[in-house]
Design a protein around this motif. Sequence first.
Motif, PDB file in Angstrom:
ATOM      1  N   PHE A 161       0.814  -1.213   0.000  1.00  0.00           N
ATOM      2  CA  PHE A 161       0.000   0.000   0.000  1.00  0.00           C
ATOM      3  C   PHE A 161       0.849   1.267   0.000  1.00  0.00           C
ATOM      4  N   LEU A 162       1.925   1.280   0.772  1.00  0.00           N
ATOM      5  CA  LEU A 162       2.733   2.502   0.897  1.00  0.00           C
ATOM      6  C   LEU A 162       3.569   2.784  -0.349  1.00  0.00           C
ATOM      7  N   THR A 163       4.311   1.787  -0.809  1.00  0.00           N
ATOM      8  CA  THR A 163       5.299   2.035  -1.873  1.00  0.00           C
ATOM      9  C   THR A 163       4.796   1.684  -3.269  1.00  0.00           C
ATOM     10  N   ARG A 164       3.692   0.965  -3.350  1.00  0.00           N
ATOM     11  CA  ARG A 164       3.132   0.497  -4.630  1.00  0.00           C
ATOM     12  C   ARG A 164       4.001  -0.566  -5.301  1.00  0.00           C
ATOM     13  N   LEU A 165       5.030  -1.035  -4.608  1.00  0.00           N
ATOM     14  CA  LEU A 165       5.821  -2.158  -5.134  1.00  0.00           C
ATOM     15  C   LEU A 165       5.050  -3.449  -4.866  1.00  0.00           C
ATOM     16  N   SER A 166       5.571  -4.582  -5.390  1.00  0.00           N
ATOM     17  CA  SER A 166       4.990  -5.874  -5.030  1.00  0.00           C
ATOM     18  C   SER A 166       5.103  -6.062  -3.523  1.00  0.00           C
ATOM     19  N   ASN A 167       4.082  -6.650  -2.918  1.00  0.00           N
ATOM     20  CA  ASN A 167       4.205  -6.965  -1.502  1.00  0.00           C
ATOM     21  C   ASN A 167       4.960  -8.291  -1.347  1.00  0.00           C
ATOM     22  N   ARG A 168       5.179  -8.670  -0.097  1.00  0.00           N
ATOM     23  CA  ARG A 168       5.987  -9.847   0.187  1.00  0.00           C
ATOM     24  C   ARG A 168       5.440 -11.104  -0.509  1.00  0.00           C
ATOM     25  N   ARG A 169       4.115 -11.288  -0.378  1.00  0.00           N
ATOM     26  CA  ARG A 169       3.496 -12.488  -0.952  1.00  0.00           C
ATOM     27  C   ARG A 169       3.676 -12.547  -2.466  1.00  0.00           C
ATOM     28  N   HIS A 170       3.421 -11.423  -3.133  1.00  0.00           N
ATOM     29  CA  HIS A 170       3.517 -11.400  -4.585  1.00  0.00           C
ATOM     30  C   HIS A 170       4.966 -11.540  -5.046  1.00  0.00           C
ATOM     31  N   LEU A 171       5.890 -10.925  -4.284  1.00  0.00           N
ATOM     32  CA  LEU A 171       7.306 -11.057  -4.641  1.00  0.00           C
ATOM     33  C   LEU A 171       7.740 -12.519  -4.564  1.00  0.00           C
ATOM     34  N   ASP A 228      13.978  -2.652 -16.143  1.00  0.00           N
ATOM     35  CA  ASP A 228      14.057  -3.519 -17.331  1.00  0.00           C
ATOM     36  C   ASP A 228      13.891  -4.993 -16.973  1.00  0.00           C
ATOM     37  N   GLY A 229      12.690  -5.349 -16.501  1.00  0.00           N
ATOM     38  CA  GLY A 229      12.373  -6.764 -16.311  1.00  0.00           C
ATOM     39  C   GLY A 229      12.873  -7.402 -15.021  1.00  0.00           C
ATOM     40  N   HIS A 230      12.950  -6.625 -13.945  1.00  0.00           N
ATOM     41  CA  HIS A 230      13.340  -7.193 -12.650  1.00  0.00           C
ATOM     42  C   HIS A 230      12.111  -7.273 -11.749  1.00  0.00           C
ATOM     43  N   ILE A 231      12.182  -8.116 -10.735  1.00  0.00           N
ATOM     44  CA  ILE A 231      11.072  -8.207  -9.775  1.00  0.00           C
ATOM     45  C   ILE A 231      11.486  -7.418  -8.541  1.00  0.00           C
ATOM     46  N   ILE A 232      10.677  -6.426  -8.193  1.00  0.00           N
ATOM     47  CA  ILE A 232      11.040  -5.557  -7.068  1.00  0.00           C
ATOM     48  C   ILE A 232       9.923  -5.614  -6.041  1.00  0.00           C
ATOM     49  N   GLY A 233      10.276  -5.827  -4.783  1.00  0.00           N
ATOM     50  CA  GLY A 233       9.214  -5.886  -3.782  1.00  0.00           C
ATOM     51  C   GLY A 233       9.662  -5.364  -2.435  1.00  0.00           C
ATOM     52  N   ARG A 234       8.661  -5.043  -1.609  1.00  0.00           N
ATOM     53  CA  ARG A 234       8.946  -4.666  -0.223  1.00  0.00           C
ATOM     54  C   ARG A 234       8.665  -5.896   0.619  1.00  0.00           C
ATOM     55  N   ILE A 235       9.735  -6.418   1.232  1.00  0.00           N
ATOM     56  CA  ILE A 235       9.647  -7.672   1.974  1.00  0.00           C
ATOM     57  C   ILE A 235       9.035  -7.458   3.353  1.00  0.00           C
ATOM     58  N   GLY A 236       9.335  -6.309   3.923  1.00  0.00           N
ATOM     59  CA  GLY A 236       8.824  -5.989   5.256  1.00  0.00           C
ATOM     60  C   GLY A 236       9.260  -4.578   5.549  1.00  0.00           C
ATOM     61  N   GLY A 237       8.965  -4.055   6.722  1.00  0.00           N
ATOM     62  CA  GLY A 237       9.294  -2.682   7.152  1.00  0.00           C
ATOM     63  C   GLY A 237      10.168  -1.866   6.209  1.00  0.00           C
ATOM     64  N   GLU A 238      11.503  -1.908   6.411  1.00  0.00           N
ATOM     65  CA  GLU A 238      12.411  -1.102   5.575  1.00  0.00           C
ATOM     66  C   GLU A 238      13.343  -2.031   4.809  1.00  0.00           C
ATOM     67  N   GLU A 239      12.820  -3.217   4.470  1.00  0.00           N
ATOM     68  CA  GLU A 239      13.604  -4.199   3.726  1.00  0.00           C
ATOM     69  C   GLU A 239      12.986  -4.438   2.363  1.00  0.00           C
ATOM     70  N   PHE A 240      13.834  -4.337   1.338  1.00  0.00           N
ATOM     71  CA  PHE A 240      13.367  -4.512  -0.041  1.00  0.00           C
ATOM     72  C   PHE A 240      14.150  -5.649  -0.693  1.00  0.00           C
ATOM     73  N   CYS A 241      13.552  -6.227  -1.722  1.00  0.00           N
ATOM     74  CA  CYS A 241      14.224  -7.319  -2.420  1.00  0.00           C
ATOM     75  C   CYS A 241      14.086  -7.088  -3.923  1.00  0.00           C
ATOM     76  N   VAL A 242      15.186  -7.309  -4.636  1.00  0.00           N
ATOM     77  CA  VAL A 242      15.149  -7.237  -6.100  1.00  0.00           C
ATOM     78  C   VAL A 242      15.632  -8.575  -6.653  1.00  0.00           C
ATOM     79  N   VAL A 243      14.856  -9.164  -7.539  1.00  0.00           N
ATOM     80  CA  VAL A 243      15.229 -10.429  -8.165  1.00  0.00           C
ATOM     81  C   VAL A 243      15.475 -10.148  -9.650  1.00  0.00           C
ATOM     82  N   SER A 244      16.675 -10.519 -10.115  1.00  0.00           N
ATOM     83  CA  SER A 244      17.069 -10.186 -11.490  1.00  0.00           C
ATOM     84  C   SER A 244      17.369 -11.441 -12.291  1.00  0.00           C
TER      85      SER A 244
END
Length: 315
Positions: A161-171, A228-244
């Motif tokens: 909701f906050l960042t509009r990135l994928s959430n943990r589940r979707h990531l 350019d085709g990466h998966i970006i998500g917010r995993i939790g609080g201030e933790e993000f994950c990028v899968v390339s």
Amino acid sequence: YILKQSSQCMDYAIKAVRRIIRNKDLKCLVVDDSRLGLHHVSSLLAAHGYRVLQAQNGREALELLARHRDVILTVTDYTMPHMDGVTLTQEIRKTFRIDEMAIIGISSADNLPASVLFLKNGANDYLAKAFQTEEFYCRVSLNIDTIIQFQTIKSLANTDFLTRLSNRRHLFESAAAATEAARDTGAPVCVAMIDIDHFKGINDTYGHAAGDLVLTRLAADLEQTFDDGHIIGRIGGEEFCVVSPGHGTAQIGERYETLRAAVAATKVESPAGGIGFTISIGLHAGSAEPFETMLKAADNKLYAAKASGRNKIVG
Ligand code: GH3
Ligand code: MG
Ligand code: MG
Ligand code: MG
């Protein structure tokens, strides 16, 4: 009485204009071998503002759909040469799920089993010729509304909701699919864990709302860096994950270094003043490992980056 009438007219006109504005972004495909039928259904849809594509047979329809993934409704005739409407429906369902695109079958009333055939083979609805205009519009808008509602719910379920990135589940879902595909091809996949340094301190100093601004800013930076085709998500609080997918750590390390340096060099404007912050990053690349194993490895590297002073990348 005249005033009441004219206000009802206004209401009706406003509703019609709203509908046309909404519908102009919605693409429909009409398939019919008869030029008359094709024209009739297309004009009904166009009169309500929908963008209309036309095909005169199943093959043309499938070619159009391959180029227009965003068609929300297909209205197809049943009796057509080469491929009938039910076979076309089956073909469409191989690539478009029932919640992605609605299909309405149309057939003459003397062809009654067609309704059953259509519905059993993936159509959402059915109309018998010659249908009433009002019934046509009701079925079209009901079916389109259902698709739109489903898309809205799906997007809400997948989005932070906050960042509009994928959430943990979707990531996790997208990353698992990407790593499985990579396992088949042997291509590498890079997983990055990105964590804001001393974020609790930012909240304590500038307030929670300012902390939220920092989170949205980092999310935007990640989207810009990896557009350019990466998966970006917010995993939790201030933790993000990028899968390339398709990247090893060596190829992508430079991008992370540019990002790290840019973040450290800029301040986020907030009502409480400019906020400087830094990030730590853990990188891990593999090709035949399950996503969760790679994430754990990236997380260990992140821990090492934190332990050795923060504002750095360990990969
Ligand atoms: P480290 O450098 O070791 O990562 O320290 P840290 O302070 O960043 O990490 P810690 O895990 O101690 O604190 C994370 C903080 O993030 C605590 C929590 O209140 C805050 N947080 C979690 N979700 C949100 C959010 O949505 N908005 C804001 N503003 N803060 C959040
Ligand atoms: Mg026909
Ligand atoms: Mg942190
Ligand atoms: Mg953390």
